[in-house]
Each structure stands twice: as C-alpha cells, then as structure tokens.
Enzyme design. Structure first.
Site, PDB file in Angstrom:
ATOM      1  CB  THR A  93      -0.910   0.023   1.248  1.00  0.00           C
ATOM      2  OG1 THR A  93      -0.106   0.318   2.410  1.00  0.00           O
ATOM      3  CG2 THR A  93      -1.607  -1.315   1.454  1.00  0.00           C
ATOM      4  CB  CYS A  94       0.185   4.861  -0.152  1.00  0.00           C
ATOM      5  SG  CYS A  94      -1.098   5.040   1.108  1.00  0.00           S
ATOM      6  CG  ASN A  95       0.629   4.992   4.774  1.00  0.00           C
ATOM      7  OD1 ASN A  95       1.356   5.899   4.379  1.00  0.00           O
ATOM      8  ND2 ASN A  95      -0.614   5.198   5.169  1.00  0.00           N
ATOM      9  NE  ARG A  96       0.754  -1.402   6.885  1.00  0.00           N
ATOM     10  CZ  ARG A  96       1.326  -1.308   8.082  1.00  0.00           C
ATOM     11  NH1 ARG A  96       2.310  -2.125   8.413  1.00  0.00           N
ATOM     12  NH2 ARG A  96       0.902  -0.416   8.951  1.00  0.00           N
ATOM     13  CB  SER A 131      -3.286   2.205  10.292  1.00  0.00           C
ATOM     14  OG  SER A 131      -3.649   0.971   9.728  1.00  0.00           O
ATOM     15  CD  GLU A 191      -6.352   2.405   7.579  1.00  0.00           C
ATOM     16  OE1 GLU A 191      -7.414   2.405   6.940  1.00  0.00           O
ATOM     17  OE2 GLU A 191      -5.331   1.821   7.215  1.00  0.00           O
ATOM     18  N   PRO A 192     -10.145   1.558   8.883  1.00  0.00           N
ATOM     19  CG  PRO A 192     -12.311   2.019   8.103  1.00  0.00           C
ATOM     20  CD  PRO A 192     -11.129   2.656   8.788  1.00  0.00           C
TER      21      PRO A 192
END
Length: 416
Positions: free
Chosen positions: A49-52, A105, A110-111
């Site tokens: 994902t954008c964060n991981r 997160s 966050e879902p």
C-alpha cells in the site's frame, strides 16, 4: 524455518524508499510467484500500500526473503536493511493481525487496511502461492479483525477530518440518508467526505468546483451533480448540509449568500462544515439563527477526544491479537504432532507387518505355533522398546533429569 514477515512502513522508511519497494497491481501476481519460488517456501503473500510493503512467507529464512526483495527492486542491502522490520512464528502472525485491525496504521484503527489485506490474499490465491498454513492464517486474521471491530471501540469514533464532518452531520440529522448535500471543492478530502456520505446512504449530492471537469470526474463515482462555484447560489437553498474544502485564499460562501438561501428555505436549519484553511465560509455565518457553522478547529477537538478513545480501545485489541496469534500457533503445533504421530504409527505398523509375515511363513513351514507366537511377541517387544530404551539410557548417562522425567511420563512409568 518458520512463518516469516518482512516489511517497511511509514514509521521506518521515507516516502522515497517506500515507493522504491512497492509492488504495482500489474506486477504483484508475478512477484508473489517469484518470491515463493526463490525462497523455496511455496507460500508467499505480498501486501503493498502507500504506507507499507510487507512480505509473508512460510517455511523459509528471513535472510532469503530480504535478499529476494533487494534483488527484485535492484536496491542495495545498505539502503534497505536499516528500514526493515521482521517477525517470525507467533510474532509474525500477531503482526499480521495488528496490521489488519488497523493497530499499526498511520491513523489508528482505520478500516481501509483490512480491505487491502484481503485483496492481497485473493491475489496470492490466484497466483497459487497460498497453501493450507497461510490460508488458515489469513482467514483467521480476517475473523480476528472483525472480532476487534465488534468487541472494542477501535473504529467507533472519527479520527479524520472527513469522517468527523460526516459523523457530525449524522448526529444533527436523524436520517442523514434523506438529506441533500452540497460539497464545495473536489480534492482528496472532499472525495473522502463523499465516500463516507455514500456509505451512509446519502444519494443526493452536488459538487461545486472551480474546475468543472474535476467535479464531473468525481461525480461519476458517486452519482452526484457537478456545478461551478458561480452556480452555488442557485443550489444552496436546497442544501441541508454544506461541507467545504478548497484552496481558495478568500471565502466562497459569504453571510449574505447564506442568509438569502435560508430565507428561501423558510428558515429550515442548515449545517455548514468548513474544513478549509484559510476559511471557505465567512465566520459571520455563525451569527445567522438557522445556520450551524463548524470549522476545522471544532472538528480537531472532536478528533483529539476520539483518538484518546481509540487508544484505550487499542489496548483491548492488542490483547485479542496476542491471544488469537497464540491460538493459531497452537494449531500449527498440533499439525506437527499429527505428523509425528502418523510417522510413529506408520513405522510401528511396518515393524509389526514384517514380523507377522515371518511368523506366518514359519507356521506354514510346520513350525511350532506356541514357539512362533512367543518369538513374535518377544521380537515385537524388543523392536518397539529399542528407541525408548536408548533415549532413557542416554538421558541417564548425561545426568539429564529433565529429559529423563519427560521420557518416564511419556512412557507412563510414573503412573500408579
């Protein structure tokens, strides 16, 4: 060799490095096949994902997974290694559960991450890189994430400006699904607001933006109507809720415009939420009797209170993840015992079959039945007690009282 989780995220790496180790949707299928083959694990799931970016493998060494990641993206070990985290066994399972529940997160609880993990799992199944162990691990993880959502308040309180704006509207209007909403702006925040509104059943939305084409593009997804900023006075009287977030240096909605709209509404109340900085809505609008104006500062105080509530819920969620990860590893260990039992039984049956066959042959050749049976019993006993006898002798010679005690318990020697 065990379950392994390798990854980097927003806490350990810069955006630049996260971009370099990310896997695009068009490449992740082949990447998982390559990872499973290169590490000889047979099982591999990549979450990107954008964060991981995280890599999960079974029956492999962490160093092999790291080496594959560096080779795949043509990155040096010196660049990647300081930003990596890795977990093994139960800790790897717990980490996956924490990630899926939103406990790791950027925005606590966050879902969206759960849906992203599910998509990664589906892609891994399509790539053929999931077998029994990781299938069970991910299915359990999804159940745990749901359990955390239902048994704690981790996702109950709004912690994003967009979500907080919609939550406020839900508190003010008993049935938000029947309201008409005017959204001013068409950026990322307003798009997120529109998504939350749609999820809550709102079907009548108008999006006003300086660039009509951008508004139209957004409206296609949400079934909304696109207008220009100049058309706002025509649509404002119909709006029960106005949420604004633009980059305008000057207010877009003035007191006079809102006052005129309220008169046309015959003073039915209007909720206005200004989440722009600088403000999109003149502060004087709050002086109007039927206008309820909230700013980003009002929302921020709500968010701070809610974040504290989420942190409390996260403590409960952590305990659930810990317990469920332990239970999963108990299942893994039970599989290992099943394999050992099966192997032991197979070996014992092979010994029995061999000795019985010899006894039958001797009987067929006229051997004394009593002597043949006694010989069979003695040989079978000697064969079966050979390995335990060796283990007991070795433990005794080494003075290993712990192993000796375990062997005695295993063989039932300490029972009355």
């Amino acid at each position: 060799m065990s379950l392994v989780a390798i990854g980097i995220n927003h806490k350990t790496a810069t955006v630049d490095l996260r971009e370099k180790v990310a896997f695009g949707p068009d490449k992740i299928h082949d990447a998982m096949k390559s990872l499973a083959a290169s590490t000889q694990s047979g099982e591999a799931v990549i979450i990107s994902t954008c964060n991981r970016t995280e890599l999960y493998c079974n029956n492999c060494e962490a160093a092999d997974v790291v080496a594959w990641l560096e080779d795949y993206h043509q990155l040096s070990h010196e660049d990647v290694e300081p930003c990596l985290y890795q977990y093994k066994g139960q800790e790897a399972v717990k980490h996956l559960m924490r990630v899926s529940a939103g406990l790791d997160s950027l925005i606590l609880g966050e879902p969206q991450i759960l849906g992203q993990v599910k998509q990664s799992f589906v892609k891994a199944k399509e790539a053929g890189t999931v077998a029994a162990t990781m299938d069970r691990m991910f299915q359990n993880t999804f159940s745990v994430a749901k359990k955390i959502r239902t048994e704690t308040e981790i996702g109950a309180a709004a912690v994003s400006v967009a979500f907080a704006a919609v939550s406020m509207a839900k508190h003010i209007f008993s049935s938000i699904s029947t309201t008409q909403v005017l959204l001013v702006g068409a950026g990322e925040t307003i798009e997120l607001v529109a998504r939350h509104l749609k999820d809550n059943g709102v079907t009548t939305m108008v999006v006003a933006n300086r660039t009509i084409s951008r508004a139209e593009a957004m409206c296609e997804e949400f079934g909304a109507t696109a207008i220009t900023l100049e058309q706002i006075p025509d649509f404002l009287p119909k709006a029960d809720i106005v949420i604004s977030s633009t980059a305008s240096p000057l207010p877009i909605l003035g007191k006079g415009m809102v006052e005129k709209a309220l008169k046309q509404r015959r003073h039915q109340p209007m909720l206005l939420v200004d989440i722009a900085v600088p403000r999109d809505i003149e502060a004087e609008v709050a002086d109007l009797d039927d206008a309820f104006l909230y700013t980003v500062d009002d929302l921020q105080s709500i968010i701070e209170q809610n974040m504290a509530s989420r942190r409390e819920a996260a403590e409960q969620a952590e305990l659930i993840a810990e317990d469920q990860a332990y239970q999963f590893m108990e299942w893994i260990r039970s599989l290992e015992s099943v394999d050992s039992i099966r192997e032991y039984r197979t070996k014992s049956m092979a010994i029995k079959d061999e000795l019985v066959e010899r006894a039958v042959n001797k009987l067929a050749q006229g051997g004394n039945s009593e002597q043949v049976l006694l010989e069979l019993a003695n040989k079978l006993t000697n064969k079966l007690i050979h390995a335990p006898t060796q283990a007991l002798t070795a433990a005794s010679r080494q003075g290993d009282l712990n192993s000796l005690g375990q062997l005695r318990a295993l063989l039932g020697l300490d029972k009355d």
